[in-house]
Scaffold this motif. Structure first.
Motif, PDB file in Angstrom:
ATOM      1  N   THR A 283      -6.379  -5.238  -5.678  1.00 18.38           N
ATOM      2  CA  THR A 283      -7.270  -4.194  -6.177  1.00 18.38           C
ATOM      3  C   THR A 283      -6.451  -3.226  -7.016  1.00 18.38           C
ATOM      4  O   THR A 283      -5.438  -2.713  -6.559  1.00 18.38           O
ATOM      5  CB  THR A 283      -7.921  -3.421  -5.006  1.00 18.38           C
ATOM      6  OG1 THR A 283      -8.526  -4.367  -4.126  1.00 18.38           O
ATOM      7  CG2 THR A 283      -8.978  -2.452  -5.514  1.00 18.38           C
ATOM      8  N   GLY A 284      -6.878  -3.040  -8.240  1.00 18.82           N
ATOM      9  CA  GLY A 284      -6.264  -1.994  -9.060  1.00 18.82           C
ATOM     10  C   GLY A 284      -4.930  -2.341  -9.678  1.00 18.82           C
ATOM     11  O   GLY A 284      -4.315  -1.496 -10.314  1.00 18.82           O
ATOM     12  N   VAL A 285      -4.449  -3.565  -9.519  1.00 21.32           N
ATOM     13  CA  VAL A 285      -3.169  -3.906 -10.149  1.00 21.32           C
ATOM     14  C   VAL A 285      -3.389  -4.208 -11.625  1.00 21.32           C
ATOM     15  O   VAL A 285      -2.814  -3.572 -12.503  1.00 21.32           O
ATOM     16  CB  VAL A 285      -2.485  -5.109  -9.464  1.00 21.32           C
ATOM     17  CG1 VAL A 285      -1.150  -5.415 -10.131  1.00 21.32           C
ATOM     18  CG2 VAL A 285      -2.308  -4.846  -7.977  1.00 21.32           C
ATOM     19  N   SER A 286      -4.235  -5.198 -11.887  1.00 18.24           N
ATOM     20  CA  SER A 286      -4.495  -5.597 -13.268  1.00 18.24           C
ATOM     21  C   SER A 286      -5.695  -6.530 -13.256  1.00 18.24           C
ATOM     22  O   SER A 286      -5.982  -7.186 -12.253  1.00 18.24           O
ATOM     23  CB  SER A 286      -3.269  -6.312 -13.840  1.00 18.24           C
ATOM     24  OG  SER A 286      -3.595  -6.928 -15.062  1.00 18.24           O
ATOM     25  N   ASP A 287      -6.406  -6.589 -14.389  1.00 15.18           N
ATOM     26  CA  ASP A 287      -7.465  -7.582 -14.505  1.00 15.18           C
ATOM     27  C   ASP A 287      -7.166  -8.527 -15.668  1.00 15.18           C
ATOM     28  O   ASP A 287      -8.064  -9.040 -16.319  1.00 15.18           O
ATOM     29  CB  ASP A 287      -8.832  -6.916 -14.666  1.00 15.18           C
ATOM     30  CG  ASP A 287      -8.809  -5.830 -15.733  1.00 15.18           C
ATOM     31  OD1 ASP A 287      -7.779  -5.693 -16.417  1.00 15.18           O
ATOM     32  OD2 ASP A 287      -9.811  -5.125 -15.875  1.00 15.18           O
ATOM     33  N   LYS A 288      -5.883  -8.691 -15.913  1.00 13.79           N
ATOM     34  CA  LYS A 288      -5.465  -9.637 -16.941  1.00 13.79           C
ATOM     35  C   LYS A 288      -6.073 -11.008 -16.637  1.00 13.79           C
ATOM     36  O   LYS A 288      -6.276 -11.379 -15.483  1.00 13.79           O
ATOM     37  CB  LYS A 288      -3.945  -9.778 -16.922  1.00 13.79           C
ATOM     38  CG  LYS A 288      -3.233  -9.041 -18.046  1.00 13.79           C
ATOM     39  CD  LYS A 288      -1.769  -9.451 -18.077  1.00 13.79           C
ATOM     40  CE  LYS A 288      -1.000  -8.685 -19.139  1.00 13.79           C
ATOM     41  NZ  LYS A 288       0.443  -8.857 -19.006  1.00 13.79           N
TER      42      LYS A 288
ATOM     43  N   PHE B 280       3.667  -8.378 -13.749  1.00 18.16           N
ATOM     44  CA  PHE B 280       2.813  -7.241 -14.121  1.00 18.16           C
ATOM     45  C   PHE B 280       3.557  -5.902 -14.179  1.00 18.16           C
ATOM     46  O   PHE B 280       2.922  -4.850 -14.368  1.00 18.16           O
ATOM     47  CB  PHE B 280       1.648  -7.121 -13.131  1.00 18.16           C
ATOM     48  CG  PHE B 280       0.762  -8.333 -13.094  1.00 18.16           C
ATOM     49  CD1 PHE B 280      -0.167  -8.566 -14.104  1.00 18.16           C
ATOM     50  CD2 PHE B 280       0.894  -9.268 -12.083  1.00 18.16           C
ATOM     51  CE1 PHE B 280      -0.964  -9.694 -14.078  1.00 18.16           C
ATOM     52  CE2 PHE B 280       0.093 -10.397 -12.046  1.00 18.16           C
ATOM     53  CZ  PHE B 280      -0.834 -10.617 -13.047  1.00 18.16           C
TER      54      PHE B 280
END
Lengths: 551, 551
Positions: free
Chosen positions: B485-490, B538
């Motif tokens: 959650t909240g790291v990246s949506d790459k 990331f």
């Protein structure tokens, strides 16, 4: 597209509604050029990012119609975004020697595209690009080699000021007279796109000599060590400080990577050539304190800066004690007031004398105050005034001033507006919805990306992890596991989590749960109920993540 | 304990190293009294809390030796912490009528201890408590009913100024002459504990009439609607505004809970008795704009305030348009500059005229500037000057001023210092390590509580949940589940998480994992390795939580 090829257009991408992120596009004959591509800094820290970038999508979409980037000077708010978009830039970049020297170092540090074509401009250079002719005009600012651009087209000439002041830095051998500006107006200037930073400041901005004198007067009587913090790229100030050190019999120590980078770039392009050798930081403790002058980065209170470290007595080499003096030879950039105050208070707490530009004349601005703006309008006499480089308040004040100067058309641009200049009255043809970007997790993403919403929610509420293992028929085969992070460490938390686990277990005694609803529905049901309990017991709505594992 | 019963001690709990959180203890004959118990606001938002509280542990530890709390006036930085500690306060509280009326409303809103004994003080009241005599001395400030306290003991008298200015608010019928202060000195004053807020401001603070005139001159020529924002408790200002509305033929509308609370409290204690009726907000759209004067809370840019809502065109009733005027009849509290600027820029964006105290005389301070401080020292002639109510910078400037006034002893106190006043030279006997507290998850916890560290880390990095189910022999019995959650949506995130899952699976093929190391070691090993991969892919170090479930 509401314009035709022959339209001369101005399109601010950034910097016309905020301090920073300066980036301004010009269009003529179906070709585009960009002046500057800067970053900004978030004024709130609850976003979890440290840099803001202008929207690059439109520029990218221009493809081969995008011919070049022209840099007015090397400040972060004018060149800082280039490393982030380096792999998307397929056109050459032009800038003066110091600007390019700084940019090269930044690109190297960010390990980015070394294929970028970087061209060094000299004063009065003329670059022909498409149907534009871009002429480099010397100006003065708080960094070496700043320039304005005269952008000429068959539809009229635009004077893009960049950041400027009228008083030259003698110690950088800046040398231009006001006739330069007057002569620009000989052929008539259609539009002036101009710096609004000090449009609320009356009078004139003094020359660097003013700061030199103020610093010298301040330093000469000090008995202990003196530390001066200033903007790292202000080479003129650094030269002043070096000269003051010489005159007051002090040795110079330089602390901070950005300062060393800027000094290195300045040496490369011919400034700071004959300066005395900088001392090794280790020598700080073997020299008499009265013979020490330290220059350090961190004037904006940046928590990771040399200055902040020294204020916490955490630097390996440099420490200040009662009897020493700290001088802020800088201004407070709006938004940094608290961070600066914290660093200053730590020095005061340790009995160190603090001197800022509110106490003594130890700093001068690099931007034109109102009298200089009025003078510039009298030189350039543009048909259209376009104030940029400021918040709405700055731009409004600058626009009012331009009105008072009898400029026939005054535009208060907003980021994204496509403004046609070659018509009787300049007109906004269209407005692009540009989004501020941020650099996060190794990529450029819009500031409204969902990750920031969930992170910010977690900042205020913490998060909860629930794991539930069920068999093929939907029966629980171990007690639900539930843990929390950052919600609370109250004594009753362990009991509360146990109660939650029992509650989840009881859900599975309900027939509905056993394969009659989907896994997503089960997870949602658990989340909803457990969140309610957290709300009741801890006045928190943590982010809850449920792992439902079927074996 | 380095003191004896007969020592007259001063112990600042809060307010001597920051703006806000004012709380000052006095000791004599083994008994303690407290003057004020205020809150402060965090100047950084990356903590996920919205209120700061002074350390209450020492006060609580005093038990029955703690006799009473005396409130100088009703501002949040003087009374705001009482609701948070209400269930720990076992002594009576004294304050003047308006202060107690406000406090009652705050206690009611926070559903807190109604068993608190609240006593109303009149001017010149003398309260005997232990071996203290506390006398109420009238003063003037930016709220009704402010007082100073004369605290008398056999070891000497202390004048505790509270927040004050010399110019009275005529429209609140404040009425005292300077002889009051002169007469205090007749018996000799041992120490003056005094407001430092404006110790960097030259000259004198003008009377409320100055703001009244400035507001009147500003409002009278306006054609559109006028909105004035001010501090909600500034009843004198609100009376001025009501009178100006009457004189300029405008009807008054009041928006904002805090304003309505303060007006209600003022009416209860006899201020604002004969004011015209306030209009219903619904009437905003049926009255001519030139006949409207709105008063709203939100002068500090608070995102949830009425003003912020109106600036976003999000209020149900009130909206401002081009031709209207917004007046900030307030100062910028340090730390709020950005929030205020955002609200102001939204109004400017909508073409609304903005007027602040930098443009016109629409605000006056409630604190003494340097000339008033000098005057007060000439009245009170204390043997000891103790500047409080400020950051180090304010306190240093105030201390220098007291030195210049020839005060024999000048103390620059720090929170937690136990200062003995009844000796030849005042002496710091001891220092308590007080911690700033915050209110979070329904409880008061120290600001360095671990939850804030983990939440802040998550703000910058996001978080990851991993669930691993193994059988009794330590063999995996389902693929490891990993979510972020909240790291990246790459785009590559899904593949990356799958790779992580396979990697964790491979760990379990290693014999070491199968019951040879503890569950904690397994979880740590997984965390360490997966964090490394996140870092590589990331540039993030998310908080990782592993659930290892054995069945």
């Amino acid at each position: 597209m509401n314009w035709v090829n022959s339209d001369l257009l101005f399109l601010p991408v950034g910097g016309s509604e905020e301090i920073g992120m300066n980036a301004n596009l010009y269009h003529y004959q179906d070709k585009w050029i960009l002046v500057d591509l800067g970053i900004s800094f978030p004024d709130e820290t609850d976003l979890g990012v440290d840099v803001l970038l202008p929207d690059f999508d439109f520029i990218k979409s221009l493809g081969k119609k995008f011919l070049g980037i022209f840099l007015t000077h090397g400040h972060e708010d004018h060149i800082g975004a280039i490393p982030y978009f380096a792999d998307q830039i397929n056109c050459p970049i032009w800038g003066t020697a110091f600007t390019i020297a700084l940019l090269k170092r930044k690109l190297k540090e960010s390990n980015n595209n070394t294929k970028l074509v970087l061209n060094v401009l000299s004063i009065d250079d003329k670059i022909e690009l498409g149907d534009f002719i871009i002429k480099t005009v010397q100006t003065s600012h708080s960094i070496p080699d700043p320039v304005s651009f005269l952008i000429s087209t068959n539809e009229g000439d635009i004077f893009h000021s960049g950041d400027w002041k009228l008083e030259q830095a003698q110690n950088l051998n800046e040398n231009f007279d006001l006739d330069t500006y007057r002569s620009l107006a000989n052929n008539g200037i259609l539009a002036m796109v101009c710096d609004s930073t000090n449009s609320l400041v009356d009078g004139r901005t003094p020359s660097e000599d003013f700061a030199y004198q103020g610093l010298y007067e301040t330093v000469k009587d000090k008995k202990g060590a003196v530390l001066i913090t200033c903007f790292s790229s202000n080479i003129s100030r650094i030269k002043s400080i070096i000269e003051i050190a010489f005159k007051t019999d002090r040795s110079i120590l330089v602390v901070g990577r950005a300062l060393l980078r800027a000094i290195d770039a300045a040496k490369e392009v011919g400034y700071l050539k004959n300066i005395p050798e900088l001392l090794n930081l280790k020598d700080f403790n073997i020299i008499s304190r009265s013979n020490i002058l330290v220059v350090a980065t961190g004037s904006q209170g940046e928590p990771n800066s040399a200055l902040s470290r020294i204020s916490r007595n955490g630097d390996k080499h440099i420490n200040l004690i009662k009897g020493d003096t700290i001088i802020f030879s800088s201004r407070k950039i709006p938004g940094n007031e608290n961070a600066i105050l914290k660093v200053q208070n730590r020095f005061l707490d340790n009995g160190i004398e603090l001197i800022t530009d509110e106490d003594k004349n130890v700093h001068v601005s690099g931007h034109p105050a109102r009298e200089e703006l009025i003078e510039m309008y009298s030189f350039i006499k543009p048909k259209i005034a376009i104030p940029v480089h400021g918040t709405r308040e700055h731009i409004e004040a600058h626009a009012q001033l331009a009105n008072d100067c009898q400029i026939p058309n005054v535009i208060k641009p907003r980021n994204g507006e496509i403004i046609k200049l070659n018509s009787l009255v300049p007109t906004v043809l269209d407005k692009k919805n540009f989004t501020t970007n941020v650099f996060d997790a190794g990529e450029v993403v819009p500031i409204d990306n969902a990750r920031f919403v969930s992170r910010k929610h977690t900042l205020w509420n913490g998060f909860v992890h629930i794991s539930v293992v069920v068999d093929i028929d939907g029966y629980l085969i171990s007690p639900p596991l539930i843990t929390q992070t950052g919600v609370s460490d109250k004594n009753n938390m362990e009991d509360f989590l146990l109660d939650c686990s029992l509650k989840i277990e009881s859900f599975f005694n309900n027939n509905e749960f056993q394969n009659k609803i989907s896994d997503d529905e089960i997870c949602d049901y658990i989340k909803r109920n457990i969140r309610k309990d957290f709300k009741l017991s801890f006045i928190k709505r943590p982010t809850i993540n449920v792992h439902l594992i079927r074996i």
